[in-house]
Write an enzyme that holds these catalytic residues in place. Structure first.
Site, PDB file in Angstrom:
ATOM      1  N   ASP A   1     -10.891  13.770   2.291  1.00  0.00           N
ATOM      2  CA  ASP A   1     -11.212  14.874   3.180  1.00  0.00           C
ATOM      3  C   ASP A   1     -12.638  14.733   3.708  1.00  0.00           C
ATOM      4  O   ASP A   1     -13.393  13.838   3.308  1.00  0.00           O
ATOM      5  CB  ASP A   1     -11.059  16.207   2.449  1.00  0.00           C
ATOM      6  CG  ASP A   1      -9.611  16.498   2.089  1.00  0.00           C
ATOM      7  OD1 ASP A   1      -8.725  16.176   2.902  1.00  0.00           O
ATOM      8  OD2 ASP A   1      -9.373  17.020   0.985  1.00  0.00           O
TER       9      ASP A   1
ATOM     10  N   HIS B   1      -6.885  10.061   6.116  1.00  0.00           N
ATOM     11  CA  HIS B   1      -7.000  11.495   5.833  1.00  0.00           C
ATOM     12  C   HIS B   1      -5.954  11.992   4.826  1.00  0.00           C
ATOM     13  O   HIS B   1      -6.042  13.134   4.359  1.00  0.00           O
ATOM     14  CB  HIS B   1      -6.880  12.291   7.138  1.00  0.00           C
ATOM     15  CG  HIS B   1      -7.677  13.561   7.140  1.00  0.00           C
ATOM     16  ND1 HIS B   1      -8.239  14.102   6.000  1.00  0.00           N
ATOM     17  CD2 HIS B   1      -8.016  14.409   8.150  1.00  0.00           C
ATOM     18  CE1 HIS B   1      -8.868  15.221   6.306  1.00  0.00           C
ATOM     19  NE2 HIS B   1      -8.753  15.433   7.606  1.00  0.00           N
TER      20      HIS B   1
END
Length: 382
Positions: free
Chosen positions: A358, A354
């Site tokens: 995204d 992450h």
């Protein structure tokens, strides 16, 4: 005695941890330059280290289970054998076990080459001592007792995999998205073309379609084919896809299909077949298990529908999971009316770092991947 020549662990190991698996020659044996002397094992591959020169194996400095960092001196070649002396030599791993368990290695029966005591021998001796004599009427009825157990020493590959996995989840925040893919179009295409490729000795596996669909998705969302750096995201132009191959209880290897964007479906299938065959016989080269930019975990072959999160193969930014291909009831619209149909379906997941990606990139990548699978043949499917 003449000058000694070091036997060194390879300098290029892509940062993976290597351990000594076993020696192929005994002290005093005459060897020629290039003769295999010792096997090293990493989380990816087992490789042989050859003799650096003609001579005699004079010294063995590392034993089975010892860590071998790049450039470590494993042993030495000389013009004649060294005098071993009367005192037995124990590896660092054995000496550590002796200190940990309070066991004298001299009292342990060795199963290594030439009767040498190995770490596994020490583990077994300690486990046997813990079990003690067979239990009878001991007067302990009704009282709690430690459960009986046995210790299975970690192989070098298992220990390296554990370290690699822990490092990945520690450094990267993992997030997983799950889609569902209908493999009906792939199955039709495989039925139509599988026999033609089989006549050429090529097995057209479902994994070949998955690799090709990954390439299509990478073209649409190239950021998934990347590596995180503190100051930038490095997006690779070459799509080098690793495919996890289980070696049963020995661990896992991930051979890499380099430059998959330049390969046809048939070429991908042939490459997969060759890599899988040689992976199971420990015949992969160092280059064939390094340089990957993205990884596929085809965990469904062993029966699981979904696995999440699948640990990212660092330093990559994402990993694809493909679950078991299973017939399921789905709703499909036909001529404006909902119909109930039975289709071959599989859950597909994308686990991302992450820091690098995204949710919208993750979902966009999976959307293009599923579309490639469900609309086969595509431009890449010829």
């Amino acid at each position: 005695m003449g000058d000694l020549i070091d036997i060194q662990a390879p300098l290029e190991q892509e940062g993976t941890k290597a351990v000594v698996r076993n020696w192929l020659r005994a002290i005093g044996e005459t060897v020629k330059a290039g003769d295999p002397l010792v096997e090293l094992e990493t989380d990816k591959v087992t490789q042989e280290v050859g003799a650096p020169a003609d001579g005699v194996l004079a010294e063995v400095l590392m034993q089975s289970g010892d860590d071998a960092i790049p450039g470590a001196v494993l042993g030495r070649i000389g013009s004649q054998a060294t005098e071993a002396g009367n005192a037995p030599h124990y590896s660092p791993a054995v000496r550590h076990a002796a200190e940990e368990y309070g066991l004298d290695p001299a009292t342990v029966a060795g199963t290594g080459r030439g009767g040498r005591v190995t770490r596994a021998d020490m583990d077994r001796a300690f486990a046997a001592r813990q079990e003690g004599p067979a239990s009878g009427a001991t007067g302990t009825e009704g009282r709690g007792a430690a459960p009986r157990s046995r210790r299975i020493p970690h192989s070098g590959m298992r220990a390296a995999i554990a370290e690699h996995m822990l490092n990945s989840v520690t450094r990267a925040p993992h997030v997983t998205a799950v889609f569902e893919a209908d493999f009906s179009a792939v199955m039709r295409h495989r039925d139509e073309h599988g026999k033609r490729l089989a006549a050429r000795g090529i097995k057209l596996s479902y994994t070949a379609y998955v690799v090709s669909a990954c390439v299509a998705a990478m073209r649409a969302v190239p950021e998934v084919n990347s590596r995180w750096h503190e100051d930038a995201l490095e997006v690779y132009e070459d799509i080098n896809i690793g495919v996890g191959i289980s070696l049963a209880d020995k661990g896992l290897v991930v051979p890499v299909i380099h430059r998959a964007q330049d390969l046809s479906l048939a070429e991908i299938a042939a490459r997969l077949q060759d890599l899988a065959t040689r992976a199971r016989s420990n015949a992969l080269s160092h280059a064939e298990v390094t340089g990957g930019t993205f990884t596929i975990s085809n965990h469904g072959v062993s029966g699981s529908l979904l696995a999440a999160p699948i640990i990212i193969n660092q330093p990559q930014s994402a990993i694809l999971g493909v679950g078991k291909l299973d017939k399921r009831v789905v709703v499909r619209e036909v001529d404006g009316a909902d119909t109930i149909q039975i289709r071959p379906m599989a859950y597909v997941s994308l686990t991302i770092d992450h820091r690098a990606l995204d949710g919208h990139q993750t979902n966009a990548w999976l959307t293009h991947f599923v579309r490639a699978i469900e609309t086969w043949p595509t431009e890449r499917g010829r």
